[in-house]
Design a protein around this motif. Structure first.
Motif, PDB file in Angstrom:
ATOM      1  N   THR A   3       0.856  -1.176   0.000  1.00 32.71           N
ATOM      2  CA  THR A   3       0.000   0.000   0.000  1.00 32.71           C
ATOM      3  C   THR A   3       0.889   1.222   0.000  1.00 32.71           C
ATOM      4  N   SER A   4       0.456   2.301  -0.641  1.00 30.79           N
ATOM      5  CA  SER A   4       1.301   3.480  -0.781  1.00 30.79           C
ATOM      6  C   SER A   4       1.547   4.118   0.574  1.00 30.79           C
ATOM      7  N   GLY A   5       2.793   4.503   0.817  1.00 32.24           N
ATOM      8  CA  GLY A   5       3.139   5.200   2.044  1.00 32.24           C
ATOM      9  C   GLY A   5       3.263   6.691   1.801  1.00 32.24           C
ATOM     10  N   SER A   6       3.205   7.473   2.861  1.00 33.76           N
ATOM     11  CA  SER A   6       3.227   8.926   2.719  1.00 33.76           C
ATOM     12  C   SER A   6       4.569   9.434   2.240  1.00 33.76           C
ATOM     13  N   THR A   7       5.622   8.623   2.310  1.00 35.44           N
ATOM     14  CA  THR A   7       6.937   9.044   1.844  1.00 35.44           C
ATOM     15  C   THR A   7       7.139   8.760   0.369  1.00 35.44           C
TER      16      THR A   7
ATOM     17  N   ALA B 266      -4.910  12.241   6.546  1.00 33.15           N
ATOM     18  CA  ALA B 266      -4.090  13.070   7.407  1.00 33.15           C
ATOM     19  C   ALA B 266      -2.817  13.504   6.686  1.00 33.15           C
ATOM     20  N   HIS B 267      -2.381  12.743   5.740  1.00 36.60           N
ATOM     21  CA  HIS B 267      -1.183  13.085   4.985  1.00 36.60           C
ATOM     22  C   HIS B 267      -1.581  13.650   3.622  1.00 36.60           C
ATOM     23  N   ARG B 268      -0.652  13.807   2.757  1.00 40.35           N
ATOM     24  CA  ARG B 268      -0.887  14.454   1.469  1.00 40.35           C
ATOM     25  C   ARG B 268      -1.257  13.468   0.366  1.00 40.35           C
ATOM     26  N   MET B 269      -1.610  12.284   0.704  1.00 36.77           N
ATOM     27  CA  MET B 269      -1.873  11.277  -0.309  1.00 36.77           C
ATOM     28  C   MET B 269      -2.948  11.747  -1.293  1.00 36.77           C
ATOM     29  N   ILE B 270      -2.737  11.403  -2.557  1.00 43.07           N
ATOM     30  CA  ILE B 270      -3.694  11.724  -3.618  1.00 43.07           C
ATOM     31  C   ILE B 270      -4.427  10.440  -3.974  1.00 43.07           C
ATOM     32  N   ASN B 271      -5.745  10.493  -3.987  1.00 40.98           N
ATOM     33  CA  ASN B 271      -6.559   9.325  -4.314  1.00 40.98           C
ATOM     34  C   ASN B 271      -7.166   9.535  -5.700  1.00 40.98           C
ATOM     35  N   THR B 272      -6.610   8.858  -6.700  1.00 44.10           N
ATOM     36  CA  THR B 272      -7.086   9.016  -8.063  1.00 44.10           C
ATOM     37  C   THR B 272      -7.627   7.681  -8.564  1.00 44.10           C
ATOM     38  N   ALA B 273      -8.926   7.607  -8.737  1.00 44.78           N
ATOM     39  CA  ALA B 273      -9.598   6.385  -9.189  1.00 44.78           C
ATOM     40  C   ALA B 273      -9.302   5.206  -8.279  1.00 44.78           C
ATOM     41  N   GLY B 274      -9.169   5.472  -6.977  1.00 42.24           N
ATOM     42  CA  GLY B 274      -8.918   4.397  -6.027  1.00 42.24           C
ATOM     43  C   GLY B 274      -7.462   4.030  -5.865  1.00 42.24           C
TER      44      GLY B 274
ATOM     45  N   LEU C 170      -3.713   5.151  -4.762  1.00 44.22           N
ATOM     46  CA  LEU C 170      -3.090   6.165  -3.922  1.00 44.22           C
ATOM     47  C   LEU C 170      -1.744   6.580  -4.502  1.00 44.22           C
ATOM     48  N   VAL C 171      -1.531   7.883  -4.581  1.00 42.57           N
ATOM     49  CA  VAL C 171      -0.294   8.448  -5.113  1.00 42.57           C
ATOM     50  C   VAL C 171       0.366   9.276  -4.021  1.00 42.57           C
ATOM     51  N   ALA C 172       1.647   9.019  -3.781  1.00 46.25           N
ATOM     52  CA  ALA C 172       2.402   9.803  -2.807  1.00 46.25           C
ATOM     53  C   ALA C 172       3.107  10.942  -3.538  1.00 46.25           C
ATOM     54  N   PRO C 173       2.750  12.192  -3.271  1.00 47.35           N
ATOM     55  CA  PRO C 173       3.372  13.321  -3.964  1.00 47.35           C
ATOM     56  C   PRO C 173       4.899  13.303  -3.963  1.00 47.35           C
ATOM     57  N   PRO C 174       5.579  12.934  -2.843  1.00 52.40           N
ATOM     58  CA  PRO C 174       7.052  12.969  -2.878  1.00 52.40           C
ATOM     59  C   PRO C 174       7.663  12.112  -3.981  1.00 52.40           C
ATOM     60  N   SER C 175       7.037  10.966  -4.294  1.00 50.86           N
ATOM     61  CA  SER C 175       7.613  10.104  -5.323  1.00 50.86           C
ATOM     62  C   SER C 175       7.511  10.740  -6.700  1.00 50.86           C
ATOM     63  N   VAL C 176       6.412  11.451  -6.972  1.00 50.27           N
ATOM     64  CA  VAL C 176       6.253  12.140  -8.256  1.00 50.27           C
ATOM     65  C   VAL C 176       7.197  13.337  -8.320  1.00 50.27           C
ATOM     66  N   GLU C 177       7.330  14.043  -7.213  1.00 58.01           N
ATOM     67  CA  GLU C 177       8.241  15.188  -7.173  1.00 58.01           C
ATOM     68  C   GLU C 177       9.678  14.750  -7.451  1.00 58.01           C
ATOM     69  N   ARG C 178      10.069  13.625  -6.867  1.00 62.34           N
ATOM     70  CA  ARG C 178      11.433  13.126  -7.100  1.00 62.34           C
ATOM     71  C   ARG C 178      11.638  12.803  -8.565  1.00 62.34           C
ATOM     72  N   ALA C 179      10.639  12.203  -9.192  1.00 57.59           N
ATOM     73  CA  ALA C 179      10.759  11.863 -10.609  1.00 57.59           C
ATOM     74  C   ALA C 179      10.869  13.121 -11.474  1.00 57.59           C
ATOM     75  N   LEU C 180      10.072  14.133 -11.162  1.00 65.13           N
ATOM     76  CA  LEU C 180      10.117  15.385 -11.931  1.00 65.13           C
ATOM     77  C   LEU C 180      11.477  16.054 -11.817  1.00 65.13           C
TER      78      LEU C 180
ATOM     79  N   VAL D 157       3.829  18.745  -5.813  1.00 67.95           N
ATOM     80  CA  VAL D 157       2.714  17.964  -6.359  1.00 67.95           C
ATOM     81  C   VAL D 157       1.547  17.948  -5.383  1.00 67.95           C
ATOM     82  N   VAL D 158       0.354  18.167  -5.912  1.00 68.74           N
ATOM     83  CA  VAL D 158      -0.869  18.139  -5.103  1.00 68.74           C
ATOM     84  C   VAL D 158      -1.950  17.389  -5.867  1.00 68.74           C
ATOM     85  N   GLY D 159      -3.016  17.027  -5.167  1.00 69.54           N
ATOM     86  CA  GLY D 159      -4.182  16.426  -5.805  1.00 69.54           C
ATOM     87  C   GLY D 159      -5.268  17.464  -5.992  1.00 69.54           C
ATOM     88  N   LEU D 160      -5.827  17.523  -7.179  1.00 65.44           N
ATOM     89  CA  LEU D 160      -6.910  18.460  -7.465  1.00 65.44           C
ATOM     90  C   LEU D 160      -8.211  17.704  -7.661  1.00 65.44           C
TER      91      LEU D 160
END
Length: 499
Positions: free
Chosen positions: A161-165, A387-395, A397-407, A418-421
């Motif tokens: 399961t996706s972690g907040s880190t 409670a954390h910044r997790m993004i829930n897209t179509a069920g 879970l995306v952790a913003p830090p992992s996307v930020e690191r890739a960018l 990175v944020v969820g809209l």
């Protein structure tokens, strides 16, 4: 006598009661098994595993689109007290190999859609085999001798399961925990396993597809229909399967529901058998509930986590809970909503959901879920957010830090936030504020969603890819100098208003 939560032993009993019942259907291939054929396949796989050196504690990865083989392998592994690790074939190869190494996987089975991962797995020292070997072993290997092992506190499966880190986090589930999760579902949804037909369209790498009602119905003599179509989600294929096999129970996230209803509006179908539509993984909004009712389907809203075997709370159509409410805890789940000072929150006050019970990995200890909720004056639960910044897209879970690191690995990108809209179809989408690097300032205007997707293909999973992008001179920060996701969300909202 030891408690017995073995899926293989349950299937053996079901084969004695009703050997000729339809047990398994692989909708993608058309393969079918009766209950006795399912048990025979499990016994042959268990024999093949043992003869090839697998045994207690062996970690076996299953990487592929939803299929009957996930369930046959899990029951066969339980016979030997081996452990199954279902993983999504849509993840990057490097991520899959890393996850396997992290939890000690030594064997992996992959379908055709996951064959591209074979080299990375082999390079990580993991013995990798195609799905076709499983088919061959069930036809040509001798069944294992003796009775399946009893199962209790032994480890049954590991699901990530996706972690907040941003690092996927493994959750270890015992046979006992998974059994109690199913016991919650039986009472909460009021179904009889042997007379149910369950469709599995949620990925089996998630708890909603893997455990829940799926294993319970199949191992106790009911019918399990796996819906793992090659490529992208096939809404028409799912609708056709519901009608053809008279699927009575199926878990889906709201984004899948939208796709099904839209396809139903285009091409019709018969949804009358789907009397237990289990909706979770994201908030059940009023418009999604209305869409379902318009086509004759009454949603059952479910909230849960991998750590709770999927069973946390439920709101059935006739329970009186308001639309969108999480309802009330399942029968064998204790639940509290706790304020920051660790007292139970008052009605209307936001607090964190704590749970415990035999179907929770923490058992008698309270599990702090990280989900925020309120109780209304009638006691119904309402989810506020994570409670954390997790993004829930179509069920997913995306952790913003992992996307930020890739960018930040891109030459043209200096920094990213990175944020969820909010999004009507997907619940949320991934959005990024990007600061161009000095070398990339001339390319800033070309950092479109399409270019980012192309540049990070194979690095990010499909659901992690950026869907909205905005270039800024510098990232907004809080008073402590940390990147400010609230302000980032506000900037996107302003931009939307100006369009």
């Amino acid at each position: 006598m030891r408690p017995d939560y073995s899926p293989a032993r349950a299937l053996a009993r079901a084969a004695r009661r009703g050997p000729g019942r339809l047990s398994l259907v692989d909708a993608a291939t058309g393969e079918r098994w009766t209950v006795s054929q399912s048990f025979d396949a499990v016994a042959r796989l268990a024999g093949a595993f043992r003869r090839r050196g697998l045994g207690a504690g062996t970690r076996i990865a299953l990487i592929g689109a939803n299929s009957a083989w996930h369930f046959l392998c899990h029951a066969a592994a339980s016979w030997l007290h081996a452990v199954t690790v279902p993983l999504s074939p849509r993840l990057p190869s490097s991520a899959l190999a890393s996850m396997c190494v992290r939890v000690g996987v030594t064997w992996a089975f992959v379908d055709e859609s996951a064959s591209l991962h074979a080299r990375a797995l082999a390079d990580a020292g993991i013995r990798t085999f195609p799905w076709d070997d499983l088919r061959s072993w069930t036809r040509h290997d001798d069944p294992i001798a003796g009775e399946p092992a009893r199962c209790g506190a032994e480890l049954a499966a590991i699901l990530f399961t996706s972690g907040s880190t941003g690092m996927p986090r493994p959750v270890e589930l015992t046979h006992e925990v998974m059994w109690w999760g199913s016991a919650n579902f039986r009472e909460g949804f009021d179904y009889a396993p042997a007379s149910s037909v369950v469709g599995v369209c949620a990925p089996v790498s998630h708890i909603g597809g893997f455990n829940g009602t799926s294993l319970d119905v199949w191992t106790h003599g009911g019918t399990l229909v796996t819906l793992g179509f090659p490529g992208s989600f096939d809404a028409r294929g799912v609708l056709d399967a519901i009608e053809r096999y008279r699927i009575s129970m199926m878990f889906a996230v709201p984004a899948i529901v939208r796709a099904l209803v839209e396809e139903f509006d285009r091409g019709g179908g018969d949804l009358s058998s789907w009397t237990r539509p289990l909706i979770g993984g994201d908030a059940l909004t009023g418009d999604v509930a209305d869409m379902m009712r318009r086509v004759g389907v009454s949603p059952i809203h479910v909230w849960g986590m991998t750590e709770t075997s999927g069973a946390g709370t439920v709101a059935t159509p006739d329970c009186g809970a308001p639309t969108g409410s999480l309802g009330a805890p399942f029968p064998y789940v204790d639940l509290r909503v706790m304020a920051n000072d660790e007292r139970e929150a008052d009605a209307g006050e936001i607090g964190e959901i704590w749970v415990r019970g035999p179907g929770v990995v923490s058992s008698e200890e309270w599990l702090h879920t990280g989900d925020l909720a309120t109780r209304d004056d009638d006691g119904w639960l309402h989810l506020v957010g994570r409670a954390h910044r997790m993004i829930n897209t179509a069920g997913e879970l995306v952790a913003p830090p992992s996307v930020e690191r890739a960018l930040r690995t891109l030459e043209a990108v200096s920094d990213a936030l990175v944020v969820g809209l909010p999004d009507e179809r997907w619940g949320q989408v991934v959005a990024a504020l990007i600061v161009a690097s000095p070398a990339g300032r001339d390319e800033a205007s070309s950092l479109t969603v399409e270019r980012l997707s192309e540049a990070l293909d194979g690095v990010l999973a499909p659901w992690e890819k950026v869907r909205r992008v905005m270039m800024v001179e510098q990232l907004p920060t809080t008073t402590t100098g940390k990147p400010d996701p609230v302000e980032a969300t506000r900037l996107f909202a302003i931009s939307e208003q100006r369009m």
